[in-house]
Design an enzyme around this catalytic site. Structure first.
Site, mmCIF file in Angstrom:
data_model
loop_
_atom_site.group_PDB
_atom_site.id
_atom_site.type_symbol
_atom_site.label_atom_id
_atom_site.label_comp_id
_atom_site.label_asym_id
_atom_site.label_seq_id
_atom_site.Cartn_x
_atom_site.Cartn_y
_atom_site.Cartn_z
ATOM 1 N NE ARG A 171 20.524 -10.562 8.503
ATOM 2 C CZ ARG A 171 19.220 -10.763 8.639
ATOM 3 N NH1 ARG A 171 18.392 -10.391 7.704
ATOM 4 N NH2 ARG A 171 18.729 -11.330 9.729
ATOM 5 C CB SER A 180 -0.982 -0.004 1.169
ATOM 6 O OG SER A 180 -0.317 0.106 2.400
ATOM 7 C CG ASN A 231 12.133 1.430 6.871
ATOM 8 O OD1 ASN A 231 11.408 0.733 6.142
ATOM 9 N ND2 ASN A 231 12.166 1.253 8.178
ATOM 10 C CG ASP A 249 12.845 -0.048 12.452
ATOM 11 O OD1 ASP A 249 12.868 0.014 11.213
ATOM 12 O OD2 ASP A 249 12.278 -0.951 13.080
ATOM 13 C CG HIS A 288 9.189 1.554 12.170
ATOM 14 N ND1 HIS A 288 9.371 0.181 12.075
ATOM 15 C CD2 HIS A 288 8.843 1.806 13.454
ATOM 16 C CE1 HIS A 288 9.146 -0.351 13.260
ATOM 17 N NE2 HIS A 288 8.827 0.597 14.111
ATOM 18 C CB ILE A 306 18.030 -6.702 8.683
ATOM 19 C CG1 ILE A 306 16.988 -6.692 9.798
ATOM 20 C CG2 ILE A 306 19.239 -5.837 9.043
ATOM 21 C CD1 ILE A 306 17.439 -7.358 11.076
ATOM 22 C CG MET A 356 8.255 -7.787 6.062
ATOM 23 S SD MET A 356 8.108 -6.368 7.179
ATOM 24 C CE MET A 356 8.093 -7.234 8.732
HETATM 25 C C1 GRF Z 1 3.893 -0.641 6.818
HETATM 26 O O1 GRF Z 1 3.207 -0.542 8.032
HETATM 27 C C2 GRF Z 1 5.309 -0.155 6.983
HETATM 28 O O2 GRF Z 1 5.429 0.870 7.904
HETATM 29 C C3 GRF Z 1 6.011 -1.378 7.480
HETATM 30 O O3 GRF Z 1 5.422 -2.451 6.777
HETATM 31 C C4 GRF Z 1 4.094 -2.097 6.403
HETATM 32 C C5 GRF Z 1 4.006 -2.292 4.922
HETATM 33 O O4 GRF Z 1 2.710 -2.109 4.432
HETATM 34 N N1 GRF Z 1 7.437 -1.251 7.282
HETATM 35 P P1 GRF Z 1 2.491 -2.056 2.850
HETATM 36 O O5 GRF Z 1 3.107 -3.313 2.260
HETATM 37 O O6 GRF Z 1 3.124 -0.812 2.339
HETATM 38 O O7 GRF Z 1 0.997 -2.048 2.677
#
Ligand code: GRF
Length: 206
Positions: A66, A14, A108, A146, A110, A93, A91
């Site tokens: 990684r 999203s 990023n 983060d 968060h 690092i 998701m």
């Molecule tokens: C979001 O809440 C973002 O802050 C976190 O992962 C989620 C990703 O949501 N890092 P989307 O895939 O952008 O809908």
């Protein structure tokens, strides 16, 4: 400078959609040149295809480390001449291999008001802690989790009736606002970094 954005994703995308829309509407001077996912089932890939943006899938499980994974990502990003990397729900690092290839160009988003509630399940952490205000943070990525310099934040209320899902949705609406905004500032050359402080200049540099 018009941005050439590569988005790294793992899930729904999203935030990617918010970036795609902002580019299409001219709110960000730039374009998404590649969407790279570590998961084949990420809906973000579908969003990219609908927008006509090239996609790649690289499964991190196929790499010995990684660093090896990041090295392959860097190769793919260089191939499309990306100059800005957005972790849009990625998701994994990232390591210095990626960060040193894109110094001060990895961003990023968060779902907490950092430095509170870093790491995974930030919304659940905020609820469990009893926070009354939650929110989201857009930041430059550094070698910590983060922990990088903050570009923008937005706050939302936490209600007694909130579930993890309702809080997540309220925070996401703010993510979709401040992530494109931060990228627009980057494109306009308005982000001035001094150590871990990021200042946003009022006007575009001449
Ligand atoms: C979001 O809440 C973002 O802050 C976190 O992962 C989620 C990703 O949501 N890092 P989307 O895939 O952008 O809908």
């Amino acid at each position: 400078m018009s941005l050439r954005i590569a988005a790294l994703v793992s899930g729904s995308g999203s935030n990617l959609q918010a970036i795609l829309d902002a580019c299409a509407q001219g709110r960000i001077d730039g374009e998404v040149v590649l969407v790279l996912s570590n998961r084949t089932d990420a809906f973000a890939l579908e969003r990219a295809r609908r927008a006509g943006v090239p996609t790649e899938v690289l499964d991190h499980k196929n790499f010995a480390s990684r660093e090896a994974f990041d090295s392959e990502i860097v190769d793919r990003l260089r191939t499309v001449r990306a100059d800005t990397v957005v972790l849009a729900g990625f998701m994994r690092i990232v390591t210095p291999v990626l960060l040193s290839a894109f110094t001060d160009r990895v961003i990023n988003v968060h779902p907490s008001l950092l430095p509170s509630f870093a790491g995974t399940h930030a919304q659940a952490q905020a609820l469990a802690y009893g926070a009354k205000i939650a929110g989201c943070t857009v930041h430059f990525v550094d070698e910590g989790v983060d922990s990088g310099p903050i570009i923008a934040q937005a706050a939302v209320d936490v209600f007694d009736t909130d579930t993890e899902e309702s809080l997540r949705d309220r925070i996401l609406r703010e993510e979709h606002r401040i992530l494109p905004l931060a990228l627009s500032w980057l494109a306009e050359g308005r982000l001035l970094r001094e150590g871990r402080l990021v200042r946003v200049s009022k006007s575009k540099p001449k």
